[in-house]
Enzyme design. Structure first.
Site, short mmCIF file in Angstrom:
data_model
loop_
_atom_site.label_atom_id
_atom_site.label_comp_id
_atom_site.label_asym_id
_atom_site.label_seq_id
_atom_site.Cartn_x
_atom_site.Cartn_y
_atom_site.Cartn_z
N HIS A 52 10.61 4.23 -11.96
CA HIS A 52 9.18 4.68 -12.45
C HIS A 52 9.30 4.97 -13.93
O HIS A 52 8.67 5.62 -14.30
CB HIS A 52 8.80 5.94 -11.66
CG HIS A 52 8.37 5.82 -10.28
ND1 HIS A 52 8.98 5.35 -9.30
CD2 HIS A 52 6.92 5.82 -9.81
CE1 HIS A 52 8.39 5.18 -8.16
NE2 HIS A 52 7.09 5.42 -8.51
N GLU A 98 -0.52 -4.92 -6.47
CA GLU A 98 -0.40 -5.24 -7.51
C GLU A 98 -0.76 -6.71 -8.03
O GLU A 98 -1.39 -6.97 -8.93
CB GLU A 98 0.94 -4.91 -8.15
CG GLU A 98 0.86 -3.19 -8.31
CD GLU A 98 1.36 -2.52 -7.03
OE1 GLU A 98 1.48 -3.29 -6.06
OE2 GLU A 98 1.22 -1.36 -7.06
C1 LIG Z 1 4.63 -1.08 -5.79
C2 LIG Z 1 3.97 0.36 -5.92
N1 LIG Z 1 2.77 0.52 -6.20
C3 LIG Z 1 2.45 2.03 -6.15
C4 LIG Z 1 3.16 3.11 -6.21
C5 LIG Z 1 2.65 4.46 -6.28
N2 LIG Z 1 2.46 5.00 -5.24
C6 LIG Z 1 3.41 5.85 -4.74
S1 LIG Z 1 3.43 6.17 -3.24
C7 LIG Z 1 1.97 5.68 -3.10
C8 LIG Z 1 1.04 5.77 -1.62
C9 LIG Z 1 1.77 5.20 -0.64
O1 LIG Z 1 1.11 5.27 0.42
P1 LIG Z 1 1.69 5.10 1.90
O2 LIG Z 1 2.39 3.69 1.84
O3 LIG Z 1 0.77 5.15 2.71
O4 LIG Z 1 2.87 6.22 2.09
P2 LIG Z 1 2.72 7.80 2.10
O5 LIG Z 1 2.69 8.35 0.70
O6 LIG Z 1 1.41 7.78 2.55
O7 LIG Z 1 3.90 8.28 2.72
C10 LIG Z 1 1.48 4.99 -4.29
C11 LIG Z 1 0.36 4.43 -4.55
C12 LIG Z 1 4.40 2.70 -6.05
N3 LIG Z 1 5.43 3.61 -5.99
N4 LIG Z 1 4.95 1.38 -5.70
#
Ligand SMILES: Cc1ncc(C[n+]2csc(CCOP(=O)(O)OP(=O)(O)O)c2C)c(N)n1
Ligand SMILES: Cc1ncc(C[n+]2csc(CCOP(=O)(O)OP(=O)(O)O)c2C)c(N)n1
Ligand SMILES: [Mg+2]
Ligand SMILES: [Mg+2]
Lengths: 321, 340, 340, 321
Positions: C144, C75
């Site tokens: 959220h 971000e």
């Molecule tokens: C700081 C932040 N940015 C964006 C999000 C929205 N978000 C939640 S899970 C996710 C993907 C996360 O990917 P990863 O770290 O690979 O974990 P996975 O979901 O694949 O287990 C996103 C973009 C968030 N929760 N927190």
């Protein structure tokens, strides 16, 4: 000597380094005399890194600078009078007295600003790089930052994004061995900061930051790579600040001996000697150059002192466009 | 610079030893660290350097580098270090070198520290302190001079404290360290060198407002450096025959509404003063609390605010001065309000 | 869910086509991107995924991956990308997937984007937009669901916009994109599926408050989703013979004080409603502006606030609902205020 | 088979993986039926990584978990009834209905919480590690995070600080190939995420995250290193999520074929087959184990459904200690 480093450019590089040194010595004096206030981060001892890096850029290229940014600004071609006026808070200053030393910017000259936030310029540099890519402009953005900045999260996010999109950015780290009082040896688990480049599949190079030629060579290669669409480079220029971090520094975290040793490696003395040895410059010419620089500085101070203060009534005028 | 007479004078039982605000903070840290081995300090340049403002000073020599721990420049992890240590038995006191840099740590403070207890159904506590030197007046320009306390006062789960005097700097900090919740302590850079009487023993101050000076004609509600300016203004106004009460809010969250409202009721005229930018500043909250309270019916004039102008803090000295309330501005605004 | 009658009905000249709030945002982006090649989008999962809330939808198919650019989860750099692009000739529109994550981007937004123009003496402009889906009501819990608009409304150099209707979602966003300053656009997650008439052509709305419904007995001052609830409450109150005016603030910085104060003057009774936590919320600012204005003398009762409770947003549905004002709460508070 | 992986521990590991799978399948159903609300991030397909990692920990060790954290929580020994009650927003849930799926925590069991903020747990983990070091407690903190989290600034700051202070932390990255829709190949300039370890002078290892034994081996080594004061390790476990990112996912960024291929590599089927082949378990025993797990799940649901909702009057009670 690199092919593109013509005698003329080398002489001008030496002159720029002298300008930076003399400008900062004057700024320091004015600060002591209370004519410049706030805080002041001097780059005395680091002149080769600023000048060598900018020497590799074209005028239309961008830089982003740091709290220790006077050298970057001068190297990028700023007018000393308007800089000094800024330090003295005058309306004729680059930021019309609003920014001061820590926020000096010369937007028309391609200096998108010093930054009071450590690593604050890195995300912006990536944005500038993206902007150039989107507009298909062949311009490069070189962002200066210190060793301390390389431990901020912004460093990581910025290098990663610039790497995956192959943006025309040069990450130029001035490793002066300390972030305020934090020694690089305590803050980094690796020997070299440039080792971090591999984590982003980028070329990383460490150079002697007090050697104008070495800095230029590394920067020129990185700039060429960036301009031709091959993405960023991480350069680590090893150097040293002679002065304290800022005016409140009592130098408790380092020894006088260490400072003295680094003074032996003065980048200006070194370049001067090399240019004389290489026949690029005569000693008398060098002395004349320095004398001319001191005159420039005096004129800059005079200009600043004669300049008006900003009008408090206009305080809120420049908040919004 | 300013020795506080009025409020301190009431604490006559305590020995009349003076310390600066910075020394008082250091003493609070030293005494708490001696008393409680769980207390430790983290931040940038707080060790050998002694802190950017000299606050931590020589503490590293007494407590060592483990308990007075210099970090790399990494504010998000500084906050995270505090959170992680707090939830596993320690009492961290983190320093954000200039409060402006808290913008790099808001995720950990606001999403983690403040919410963890609630999100986990009350099954954890996060006893951490964040010290934040803030405010303008030193020529440090826009990125080193902000007053962002209103942000944190808006976040349930946090407490927000702003000491105005050396003795409060000590007593409120000790209270913050012992508090089982995350507490943001905003210190004002201009206050560090102010002197005042500070008791030698360990003590805590309540996170409550305090009436620093009583008066009948008007209440000045202020916090942090503006308390000092309000007291100076009150002196000047007294010479004009205007009798001013000064309430030092001290803690924005939780807000001690009773003390503020009580004073508003008594004087019927209130001027809220803070350095932070007026729009969206905490002054609005204070005005609203007064208006919503029973004091509304006792108001002889609208509650007014005097606060920072709608601009980043400029570098130029004169501009900088004009960007935030000065004693003469308080005097003028108070005078006008009394005549309304 | 809610089709807005009152305000929309006045725009009779426009064709009566309905879109959802999310579709209206998408149309604004599409039309501006067609018109102005400098406009581009950056954010997480805004491309093929179509955005976490489906807002960007199919735009990537029309404009390609360069102009609808998915970023890694970073971000701070998303904000920095916008700043850097904005100062070198582009018009970036960044999306922060949930407004809560802006806590990771505050440094770039607050210290850089907001201050750059001022710090550089007016010699640069930062025409960027940050879109921030916010608010509670979806069971997404504490990290959220926040409403952090008050933070940004406190920062000179930023503008802060909160559209409540589909047609505003379009018109205010277009205005934000064309604005030479950094604009924070807070969208409410619960509004994305609400429908309303949206003109097909490109148009801008002024960053000013608007009277959505006129009434004589009381003014409800609200923004974002609370405008919709206020209008519903007004309908119910009308049935009881209480004639309510509803002011949609739309933009917190700069604040259109005149429209708010004008309404307060007319009705003499004001209830400010927002979802954000009450303490330190922007409601305090609105109360203070009214009290400080000439409307003070026309007030028949204290200005009151109805806002989010002093807690993070809980997961449990009933708790979540009780944490922020609902229609029935507005009705009750308005009724009580009219009787004061 | 590693020496410390006794037959009993292996059987229990298989059972934990079954529990996670069955629990999440049930949670998904309840979600479809509207009995669980909000959002839901399922780890189906990733069970070996959660269980293998936690298997290397002692009960008093800590974990920090993610939005995709049900598996971590169950692996660390959480009670299924209290978990299900949390999903259904009940007072008997781990967070008394305040947290839900995304914030499930079992503080007494050493799970310091799932986190709704990507990479939000990393700085906290470093704090826990520092706390253990300061208190001279021989406990390790293992923090889970996704591939996406490895691009956040917090990752960088956390690894650097943990590295320079040699904190007892294990950085366990579950690389399931996607961060929501962002493919790892687009988000990373390097082949392996574990390559980033070198930037911090840390050991970095990539393992097959669907192989319980491999995950365990890597985790056990990292935990031993951490516990003995040699500092952190970065582990990358390669795995795959079968379900969409959350319930709003239409899987537009990946192919059905890819999903099908990964389902072939089901970690549960694989461990089950291996344990049977190694004579650790009979097929009938395995079936009975699964049946028992399904009964546990049913009981958990019944417990949750019979549990009271929290009292709205108590809403503000748990904000402050
Ligand atoms: C700081 C932040 N940015 C964006 C999000 C929205 N978000 C939640 S899970 C996710 C993907 C996360 O990917 P990863 O770290 O690979 O974990 P996975 O979901 O694949 O287990 C996103 C973009 C968030 N929760 N927190
Ligand atoms: C985000 C942030 N954290 C801390 C500071 C305070 N600070 C200013 S300069 C500095 C040291 C920076 O070190 P380095 O990056 O190595 O640059 P140098 O000063 O050595 O040129 C610190 C800690 C700051 N300005 N911004
Ligand atoms: Mg340095
Ligand atoms: Mg992933």
């Amino acid at each position: 000597m690199e092919p593109s480093l013509t005698p003329e450019r080398l002489r001008s590089a030496l002159q720029q380094m002298m300008r930076i040194r003399a400008f900062e010595e004057m700024a320091e004096q004015l600060y002591m005399r209370g004519l410049v206030h706030g805080t002041m981060h001097l780059s005395i001892g680091q002149e080769a890194s600023a000048v060598g890096a900018v020497l590799a850029l074209e005028p239309q290229d961008y830089i982003l600078s740091t709290h220790r940014g006077h050298g970057h600004c001068i190297a990028k071609g700023a007018d000393l009078g308007r800089m000094m006026a800024e330090f003295m808070g005058r309306e004729t200053g680059y930021c019309r007295g609003r920014g001061g030393s820590m926020h000096i910017a010369d937007v028309d000259g391609g200096n998108l600003g010093a930054n009071g936030i450590v690593a604050g310029g890195l995300p912006i540099a990536v944005g500038v790089g993206l902007s150039m890519q989107l507009q298909s402009l062949p311009r490069v953005c070189l962002t200066f930052f210190g060793d301390g900045a390389a431990n901020e999260g912004a460093f990581h996010e910025a290098l990663n994004v610039a790497a995956i999109w192959r943006l025309p950015v040069v990450f130029f780290c001035e490793n002066n061995n300390y972030a305020m009082s934090m020694a690089v040896r305590d803050a980094f688990p690796t020997e070299l900061i440039s080792q971090r480049a591999a984590a982003y599949n980028l070329p990383g190079v460490t150079v002697d930051g007090n050697d104008l030629h070495a800095v230029y060579a590394a920067a020129a290669e990185a700039v060429a790579r960036a301009r031709s669409g091959h993405g960023p480079t991480l350069i680590e220029a090893r150097t040293y600040r002679w002065r304290g971090h800022s005016k409140s520094d009592r130098n408790l975290y380092r020894t006088q001996q260490e400072i003295a040793e680094w003074k032996e490696r003065d980048p200006i003395t070194r370049l001067r000697a090399r240019l004389i040895a290489d026949g690029v410059l005569g000693a008398a010419e060098a002395d004349a150059m320095l004398a001319a620089v001191h005159e420039e500085i005096a004129a800059a101070v005079a200009f600043a002192e004669a300049s008006p203060e900003p009008d408090p009534a206009a305080l809120e005028d420049e908040v919004y466009a | 610079m300013t020795t506080l007479a009025p409020a301190e004078a009431t604490t006559v039982a305590r020995p009349q030893r003076e310390l600066t605000y910075a020394e008082a903070i250091r003493e609070a840290l030293r005494q708490e660290m001696r008393r409680d081995p769980r207390v430790f300090l983290i931040g940038e340049d707080i060790g050998v350097y002694g802190g950017a403002f000299g606050v931590t000073g020589d503490l590293v020599h007494e407590f060592g580098k483990d308990r007075v721990r210099d970090t790399p420049i990494a504010e998000e992890v500084i906050a995270g270090l505090a959170v992680g240590a707090a939830i596993t038995g320690m009492r961290p006191v983190a320093e954000i070198q200039f409060s402006d840099f808290v913008t790099l740590a808001t995720e950990q403070i606001v999403n983690q520290a403040a919410k963890m207890r609630f999100m986990f159904g009350g099954k954890i506590a996060v006893p951490m302190v964040v010290r934040l030197p803030g405010g303008s007046g030193t020529g440090a320009a826009a990125q080193h001079s902000q007053s962002l306390e209103a942000w944190f006062a808006h976040i349930p789960g946090l407490k927000v404290v702003l000491p105005a005097t050396p003795s409060d700097a000590k007593g409120l900090l000790v209270a913050a360290i012992r508090d089982p919740n995350p507490v943001m302590v905003f210190e004002h850079k201009l206050l560090y060198r102010t002197r005042g009487v500070v008791p030698e023993e360990l003590y805590t101050e309540d996170l409550k407002a305090i009436v620093r000076r009583t008066g009948r004609d008007l209440t000045l509600v202020a916090y942090s450096v503006m308390v000092i300016r309000a007291l100076e203004a009150a002196e000047q106004l007294a010479a004009e025959g205007i009798d001013v009460e000064v309430v030092d809010v001290r803690c924005l969250r939780p807000l001690d509404e009773a003390t503020i409202v009580g004073s508003a009721r008594r004087t019927g005229r209130v001027l809220v003063v803070h350095e932070a930018v007026r729009s969206g500043g905490f002054g609005g909250e204070i005005v609203a609390r007064i208006v919503e309270s029973e004091a509304f019916d006792f108001l002889d004039a609208p509650v007014r605010r005097l606060a920072g102008r709608e601009t980043p803090i400029p570098y130029n000295r004169t501009l900088e001065r004009s960007a935030v309330p000065q004693v003469e501005d308080i005097v003028a605004a108070a005078r006008a309000l009394v005549r309304e």
